[in-house]
Enzyme design. Structure first.
Site, mmCIF file in Angstrom:
data_model
loop_
_atom_site.group_PDB
_atom_site.id
_atom_site.type_symbol
_atom_site.label_atom_id
_atom_site.label_comp_id
_atom_site.label_asym_id
_atom_site.label_seq_id
_atom_site.Cartn_x
_atom_site.Cartn_y
_atom_site.Cartn_z
ATOM 1 C CE1 TYR A 1 -4.308 -1.162 -0.309
ATOM 2 C CE2 TYR A 1 -3.324 -3.013 0.837
ATOM 3 C CZ TYR A 1 -4.352 -2.484 0.085
ATOM 4 O OH TYR A 1 -5.423 -3.263 -0.282
ATOM 5 C CB CYS B 1 -4.641 1.658 15.412
ATOM 6 S SG CYS B 1 -3.998 0.262 16.379
ATOM 7 C CG HIS C 1 -14.592 0.001 -2.359
ATOM 8 N ND1 HIS C 1 -14.526 -0.302 -3.702
ATOM 9 C CD2 HIS C 1 -15.745 -0.577 -1.920
ATOM 10 C CE1 HIS C 1 -15.583 -1.019 -4.053
ATOM 11 N NE2 HIS C 1 -16.337 -1.193 -2.989
ATOM 12 N N GLY D 1 -16.606 4.410 -15.750
ATOM 13 C CA GLY D 1 -15.373 3.671 -15.532
ATOM 14 C C GLY D 1 -15.467 2.551 -14.516
#
Length: 263
Positions: A71, A131, A123, A199
């Site tokens: 990420y 945390c 999302h 999209g």
């Protein structure tokens, strides 16, 4: 690149008479800014893993440094990306209609950087980590992450409250959508009279229910996508092409609102 559109009168009228427009965007919009999608081929460290296998709570528990590194690599790409003409066209559209809602499946902040306000992120938000153990929000340090092209493992920071590992602020597979964002999206779908889906393949649920909810409440549905999707038969109009080409041309044609052309 510009595009001359010949639009049906019914579509022009739908825009001109709309009281509330909802724009629903998917990965294709961010991809046009260079943000990698889960379907893209990857190299280096990431070539060994299915991206979906790195996007679960179980994967993070098993190997936090691998998932956090993945990420951080994605965040570096998002921060180097810029809003594209599709993001900008949505901001232009907001100037012409009484009310607009923007709902996205994307976890980046490109809509906000383009100027859209109060975007519902179904999302999650990559830029809002927290945390893993106690949920306390955490802030990234200033500056651009300097991640190698081939990726690397990165040990996640510790929570200042409980010393648990910090996790990305995204929704992983197997996790529920954020309740407040989902409620906003449901309200936007049920309350609009024109729903524009841009999209997205319309295959990821429950987000893919939104255009169907809108249509069920009487809204007209416009789809903009380069390929056929599961929404083709539902949509009142299908415009085939890249979001960053079709959407600016559409707003320009309907509202005589010219945008700069890009080469």
């Amino acid at each position: 690149m510009s595009l001359d559109l010949i639009l049906p009168d019914s579509l022009v009228k739908a825009f001109k008479t709309a009281r509330h427009v909802t724009v629903f965007t998917g990965a294709g919009v961010s991809a046009e800014s260079g943000v990698p999608t889960f379907r893209d081929a990857h190299t280096g460290l990431w070539a060994r893993f299915e991206p979906t296998a790195l996007a679960t709570p179980e994967a993070f528990e098993a190997d936090p440094a691998l998932v956090w590194g993945w990420y951080e690599w994605r965040r570096s790409r998002v921060m180097r990306a810029a809003p594209n003409p599709a993001h900008e066209a949505i901001v232009r559209l907001a100037r012409h209609v009484p009310a607009i809602s923007v709902v996205t499946q994307n976890v980046d902040d490109l809509h906000e950087r383009a100027g859209s306000r109060s975007v519902a992120h179904l999302h999650g938000r990559l830029m809002q980590p927290r945390c893993f153990a106690c949920g306390t929000p955490w802030r990234y340090p200033d500056g651009m992450p300097n991640e190698p092209e081939d990726g690397r493992r990165v040990t996640p920071p510790e929570c200042p409250e409980c010393a648990g590992p910090i996790r990305p602020g995204v929704v992983w597979f197997g996790e529920p959508l954020p309740a407040d964002e989902w409620l906003r999206a449901l309200g936007a779908a049920a309350g609009c009279d024109l729903f524009i889906t841009v999209g997205t393949s319309a295959m990821v649920y429950p987000a893919a229910e939104l255009p169907r909810i809108a249509a069920g409440q009487g809204a007209r549905v416009l789809q903009i996508n380069p390929q056929a999707t599961a929404l083709d038969s539902l949509a009142d109009w299908n415009l085939v092409g890249a979001a960053g080409v079709v959407l600016p041309a559409l707003i320009g044609a309907v509202f005589d609102d010219a945008s700069p052309t890009t080469g």
